[in-house]
Design a protein around this motif. Structure first.
Motif, PDB file in Angstrom:
ATOM      1  N   ALA A  54      -5.461  12.080   7.522  1.00 34.35           N
ATOM      2  CA  ALA A  54      -4.581  11.519   6.498  1.00 34.35           C
ATOM      3  C   ALA A  54      -5.325  10.507   5.648  1.00 34.35           C
ATOM      4  O   ALA A  54      -5.124  10.422   4.441  1.00 34.35           O
ATOM      5  CB  ALA A  54      -3.373  10.856   7.157  1.00 34.35           C
ATOM      6  N   LEU A  55      -6.186   9.705   6.273  1.00 37.92           N
ATOM      7  CA  LEU A  55      -6.960   8.725   5.519  1.00 37.92           C
ATOM      8  C   LEU A  55      -7.858   9.416   4.514  1.00 37.92           C
ATOM      9  O   LEU A  55      -7.905   9.048   3.337  1.00 37.92           O
ATOM     10  CB  LEU A  55      -7.790   7.873   6.475  1.00 37.92           C
ATOM     11  CG  LEU A  55      -8.766   6.900   5.812  1.00 37.92           C
ATOM     12  CD1 LEU A  55      -8.004   5.898   4.951  1.00 37.92           C
ATOM     13  CD2 LEU A  55      -9.586   6.190   6.865  1.00 37.92           C
ATOM     14  N   LEU A  56      -8.563  10.427   4.951  1.00 40.74           N
ATOM     15  CA  LEU A  56      -9.455  11.133   4.040  1.00 40.74           C
ATOM     16  C   LEU A  56      -8.659  11.815   2.936  1.00 40.74           C
ATOM     17  O   LEU A  56      -9.106  11.875   1.790  1.00 40.74           O
ATOM     18  CB  LEU A  56     -10.289  12.159   4.807  1.00 40.74           C
ATOM     19  CG  LEU A  56     -11.306  11.554   5.784  1.00 40.74           C
ATOM     20  CD1 LEU A  56     -12.045  12.655   6.516  1.00 40.74           C
ATOM     21  CD2 LEU A  56     -12.282  10.662   5.060  1.00 40.74           C
ATOM     22  N   GLY A  57      -7.475  12.319   3.259  1.00 41.16           N
ATOM     23  CA  GLY A  57      -6.650  12.913   2.223  1.00 41.16           C
ATOM     24  C   GLY A  57      -6.228  11.895   1.186  1.00 41.16           C
ATOM     25  O   GLY A  57      -6.216  12.169  -0.009  1.00 41.16           O
ATOM     26  N   ALA A  58      -5.890  10.684   1.642  1.00 43.47           N
ATOM     27  CA  ALA A  58      -5.520   9.626   0.705  1.00 43.47           C
ATOM     28  C   ALA A  58      -6.687   9.257  -0.179  1.00 43.47           C
ATOM     29  O   ALA A  58      -6.534   9.005  -1.375  1.00 43.47           O
ATOM     30  CB  ALA A  58      -5.025   8.398   1.473  1.00 43.47           C
ATOM     31  N   LEU A  59      -7.873   9.218   0.403  1.00 41.46           N
ATOM     32  CA  LEU A  59      -9.050   8.882  -0.385  1.00 41.46           C
ATOM     33  C   LEU A  59      -9.302   9.918  -1.460  1.00 41.46           C
ATOM     34  O   LEU A  59      -9.762   9.607  -2.557  1.00 41.46           O
ATOM     35  CB  LEU A  59     -10.280   8.771   0.520  1.00 41.46           C
ATOM     36  CG  LEU A  59     -10.259   7.637   1.561  1.00 41.46           C
ATOM     37  CD1 LEU A  59     -11.522   7.697   2.399  1.00 41.46           C
ATOM     38  CD2 LEU A  59     -10.130   6.291   0.897  1.00 41.46           C
ATOM     39  N   ALA A  60      -9.018  11.145  -1.158  1.00 43.30           N
ATOM     40  CA  ALA A  60      -9.279  12.206  -2.125  1.00 43.30           C
ATOM     41  C   ALA A  60      -8.308  12.146  -3.303  1.00 43.30           C
ATOM     42  O   ALA A  60      -8.626  12.607  -4.397  1.00 43.30           O
ATOM     43  CB  ALA A  60      -9.174  13.562  -1.441  1.00 43.30           C
ATOM     44  N   LEU A  61      -7.139  11.558  -3.083  1.00 41.13           N
ATOM     45  CA  LEU A  61      -6.114  11.580  -4.113  1.00 41.13           C
ATOM     46  C   LEU A  61      -6.006  10.290  -4.904  1.00 41.13           C
ATOM     47  O   LEU A  61      -5.433  10.272  -5.988  1.00 41.13           O
ATOM     48  CB  LEU A  61      -4.749  11.854  -3.455  1.00 41.13           C
ATOM     49  CG  LEU A  61      -4.595  13.231  -2.815  1.00 41.13           C
ATOM     50  CD1 LEU A  61      -3.283  13.292  -2.054  1.00 41.13           C
ATOM     51  CD2 LEU A  61      -4.661  14.322  -3.866  1.00 41.13           C
ATOM     52  N   THR A  62      -6.535   9.175  -4.359  1.00 41.55           N
ATOM     53  CA  THR A  62      -6.318   7.872  -4.969  1.00 41.55           C
ATOM     54  C   THR A  62      -7.642   7.204  -5.246  1.00 41.55           C
ATOM     55  O   THR A  62      -8.510   7.189  -4.405  1.00 41.55           O
ATOM     56  CB  THR A  62      -5.488   6.978  -4.028  1.00 41.55           C
ATOM     57  OG1 THR A  62      -4.339   7.697  -3.629  1.00 41.55           O
ATOM     58  CG2 THR A  62      -5.088   5.682  -4.727  1.00 41.55           C
ATOM     59  N   ALA A  63      -7.789   6.607  -6.427  1.00 41.94           N
ATOM     60  CA  ALA A  63      -8.998   5.861  -6.766  1.00 41.94           C
ATOM     61  C   ALA A  63      -8.610   4.444  -7.130  1.00 41.94           C
ATOM     62  O   ALA A  63      -7.697   4.209  -7.899  1.00 41.94           O
ATOM     63  CB  ALA A  63      -9.729   6.515  -7.940  1.00 41.94           C
ATOM     64  N   THR A  64      -9.322   3.475  -6.554  1.00 42.35           N
ATOM     65  CA  THR A  64      -9.062   2.083  -6.832  1.00 42.35           C
ATOM     66  C   THR A  64     -10.364   1.409  -7.189  1.00 42.35           C
ATOM     67  O   THR A  64     -11.326   1.526  -6.462  1.00 42.35           O
ATOM     68  CB  THR A  64      -8.451   1.387  -5.587  1.00 42.35           C
ATOM     69  OG1 THR A  64      -7.273   2.084  -5.220  1.00 42.35           O
ATOM     70  CG2 THR A  64      -8.143  -0.072  -5.880  1.00 42.35           C
ATOM     71  N   LEU A 121      -9.369 -10.093   7.008  1.00 41.37           N
ATOM     72  CA  LEU A 121      -9.662  -8.673   6.950  1.00 41.37           C
ATOM     73  C   LEU A 121      -8.504  -7.885   7.561  1.00 41.37           C
ATOM     74  O   LEU A 121      -7.632  -8.443   8.226  1.00 41.37           O
ATOM     75  CB  LEU A 121     -10.969  -8.393   7.689  1.00 41.37           C
ATOM     76  CG  LEU A 121     -12.183  -9.083   7.056  1.00 41.37           C
ATOM     77  CD1 LEU A 121     -13.419  -8.814   7.887  1.00 41.37           C
ATOM     78  CD2 LEU A 121     -12.391  -8.645   5.622  1.00 41.37           C
ATOM     79  N   PRO A 122      -8.461  -6.579   7.336  1.00 41.98           N
ATOM     80  CA  PRO A 122      -7.286  -5.803   7.718  1.00 41.98           C
ATOM     81  C   PRO A 122      -6.891  -5.922   9.186  1.00 41.98           C
ATOM     82  O   PRO A 122      -5.741  -6.025   9.514  1.00 41.98           O
ATOM     83  CB  PRO A 122      -7.688  -4.369   7.374  1.00 41.98           C
ATOM     84  CG  PRO A 122      -8.709  -4.520   6.304  1.00 41.98           C
ATOM     85  CD  PRO A 122      -9.449  -5.782   6.614  1.00 41.98           C
ATOM     86  N   LYS A 167      -5.796   2.553   6.402  1.00 47.75           N
ATOM     87  CA  LYS A 167      -5.338   3.291   5.244  1.00 47.75           C
ATOM     88  C   LYS A 167      -6.203   2.935   4.044  1.00 47.75           C
ATOM     89  O   LYS A 167      -7.098   2.093   4.131  1.00 47.75           O
ATOM     90  CB  LYS A 167      -3.869   2.964   4.960  1.00 47.75           C
ATOM     91  CG  LYS A 167      -2.920   3.381   6.077  1.00 47.75           C
ATOM     92  CD  LYS A 167      -1.479   3.038   5.733  1.00 47.75           C
ATOM     93  CE  LYS A 167      -0.533   3.466   6.844  1.00 47.75           C
ATOM     94  NZ  LYS A 167       0.878   3.122   6.538  1.00 47.75           N
ATOM     95  N   LEU A 168      -5.934   3.572   2.926  1.00 41.96           N
ATOM     96  CA  LEU A 168      -6.720   3.324   1.724  1.00 41.96           C
ATOM     97  C   LEU A 168      -6.729   1.840   1.368  1.00 41.96           C
ATOM     98  O   LEU A 168      -7.764   1.273   1.032  1.00 41.96           O
ATOM     99  CB  LEU A 168      -6.156   4.136   0.558  1.00 41.96           C
ATOM    100  CG  LEU A 168      -6.821   3.911  -0.797  1.00 41.96           C
ATOM    101  CD1 LEU A 168      -8.266   4.356  -0.757  1.00 41.96           C
ATOM    102  CD2 LEU A 168      -6.067   4.650  -1.882  1.00 41.96           C
ATOM    103  N   GLU A 169      -5.559   1.185   1.477  1.00 41.92           N
ATOM    104  CA  GLU A 169      -5.503  -0.220   1.096  1.00 41.92           C
ATOM    105  C   GLU A 169      -6.301  -1.102   2.049  1.00 41.92           C
ATOM    106  O   GLU A 169      -6.792  -2.172   1.665  1.00 41.92           O
ATOM    107  CB  GLU A 169      -4.052  -0.710   1.027  1.00 41.92           C
ATOM    108  CG  GLU A 169      -3.253  -0.592   2.312  1.00 41.92           C
ATOM    109  CD  GLU A 169      -2.472   0.698   2.405  1.00 41.92           C
ATOM    110  OE1 GLU A 169      -1.440   0.719   3.102  1.00 41.92           O
ATOM    111  OE2 GLU A 169      -2.893   1.703   1.775  1.00 41.92           O
ATOM    112  N   ASP A 170      -6.477  -0.663   3.306  1.00 36.55           N
ATOM    113  CA  ASP A 170      -7.292  -1.433   4.241  1.00 36.55           C
ATOM    114  C   ASP A 170      -8.758  -1.426   3.818  1.00 36.55           C
ATOM    115  O   ASP A 170      -9.426  -2.462   3.821  1.00 36.55           O
ATOM    116  CB  ASP A 170      -7.157  -0.862   5.657  1.00 36.55           C
ATOM    117  CG  ASP A 170      -5.762  -1.024   6.229  1.00 36.55           C
ATOM    118  OD1 ASP A 170      -5.149  -2.074   5.968  1.00 36.55           O
ATOM    119  OD2 ASP A 170      -5.300  -0.122   6.927  1.00 36.55           O
TER     120      ASP A 170
END
Length: 369
Positions: free
Chosen positions: A16-26, A43-44, A58-61
């Motif tokens: 799920a983490l890798l999927g989030a990375l593929a869809l979201t750019a920050t 830190l997270p 997660k992506l935000e972490d």
């Protein structure tokens, strides 16, 4: 190990983490004070010690971790003169003796037979020209490591990514980022620079100097102190920028992919590259060690991926240099120089780049520009 007071979120899986990375750019910018790390409580959560821990990030972490680590690198024009590079000393991590009695959770194979380092012939061929020297300053003075141009899956043929050891970038718990980080690929490619004699900019840096603009080191490295288990995550990534319009990969003529999660049984030999500075070397020659057998194991914490160990007489300054194996007929990077023994040097150890390293790389390539 310091712990965060916030509530731990463990619902995300690694997929799920890798999927989030593929869809979201920050975008992550170096806006905080240079060389300053937030206290561990900012830190997270605790440094990941296993895939189970990291899968909760997660992506935000990752975004918060990168922002809180506060990387900033301002290099003044003309700072790294050829004489200053020549005088830079080695950036050493832990020295560890495989012959010493094991303590605590240390697990290791027998010391490998020493393999004498050999200089790479001039001019460096395209396969070895991707290795270079990494210069930086610390509170104790100028220092030098080694590093490698690695492939960027999102920018094939146009990578600006450099892989090295974490200790070549950050001092670890309680410390800060090294300053004035500059990468010089294929340093002294043609062999015209000689110790004790002046040499020109073109002779030292045939492909120019590349300034680090973004960086990421293992969360474990940043949050832990002392020597030992954090060496099993001694890796770091840089995004660099040159003076022209071409990418680093285009300038050098190639890059090597990183082989994450490489099955250990498939690593039957390895070639380690680096620019050792300590005697009997002087940092001007690219050296290599061809392991005579499959790498051994070294582990300070059995819950973490054991390090690779090969026989090699390279000294300090080779830290961070790429370890290559052949996969599908092409070189792949599977580790970087991290620690070894001294007086005399007979072996090197490097981290096994497993899931934590892969997820850090995936986040960095997709989100840190």
């Amino acid at each position: 190990m310091p712990r965060n007071t916030g509530r731990r979120r463990r619902t995300a899986t690694a997929a799920a983490l890798l999927g989030a990375l593929a869809l979201t750019a920050t975008a992550c910018g170096p806006d905080a004070a240079p060389g300053v790390s937030e206290p561990p409580s900012a830190l997270p959560r605790t440094a990941p010690t296993s895939l189970g821990d990291l899968s909760g990030w997660k992506l935000e972490d990752w975004t918060r971790f990168t922002a809180d680590s506060a990387f900033r690198n301002d290099v003044a024009p003309g700072f790294w003169t050829t004489s200053r590079m020549d005088a830079s000393r080695a950036r050493l991590a832990q020295e560890y003796s495989l012959a010493a009695p094991a303590k605590g959770d240390v697990q290791r194979d027998a010391p490998p037979a020493a393999v004498r380092a050999a200089p790479q012939p001039h001019p460096y061929d395209p396969a070895s020209a991707v290795v270079g020297r990494l210069f930086a300053t610390t509170p104790k003075g100028d220092t030098a490591c080694s590093a490698t141009v690695v492939s960027d899956p999102l920018n094939p043929g146009r990578s600006n990514l450099v892989y090295t050891a974490a200790h070549c970038l950050h001092e670890g718990k309680g410390g800060g980022w090294l300053r004035n980080l500059v990468f010089v690929p294929a340093f002294n490619r043609d062999g015209q620079a000689a110790h004790g004699k002046p040499y020109t900019e073109q002779q030292a840096a045939p492909y120019g100097r590349w300034t680090a603009v973004r960086a990421l080191v293992s969360p474990t490295w940043l949050q832990e102190g002392g020597a030992g288990a954090h060496d099993q995550y001694d890796y770091g990534i840089l995004r660099v920028r040159g003076e022209g319009g071409a990418s680093l990969e285009e300038a050098v003529g190639g890059s090597v992919p990183v082989w994450f999660n490489a099955p250990r049984e498939q690593i039957t030999s390895a070639v380690a590259y680096g620019f050792p500075v300590e005697r009997p070397f002087d940092g001007l020659e690219l050296q290599r060690c061809d392991s005579a057998a499959a790498p051994g194991r070294l582990s300070f914490d059995r819950t973490r991926p054991p390090m690779y160990v090969i026989g090699c007489t390279m000294t300090g300054g080779a830290d961070g240099g790429g370890w290559f194996v052949t996969r599908d007929g092409k070189p792949n990077l599977v580790s970087v120089g991290s620690l070894g023994n001294r007086n005399p040097s007979s072996y090197l150890a490097g981290p096994s780049l497993q899931e934590q390293a892969k997820q850090a790389f995936d986040y960095f390539t997709k989100n840190v520009r």
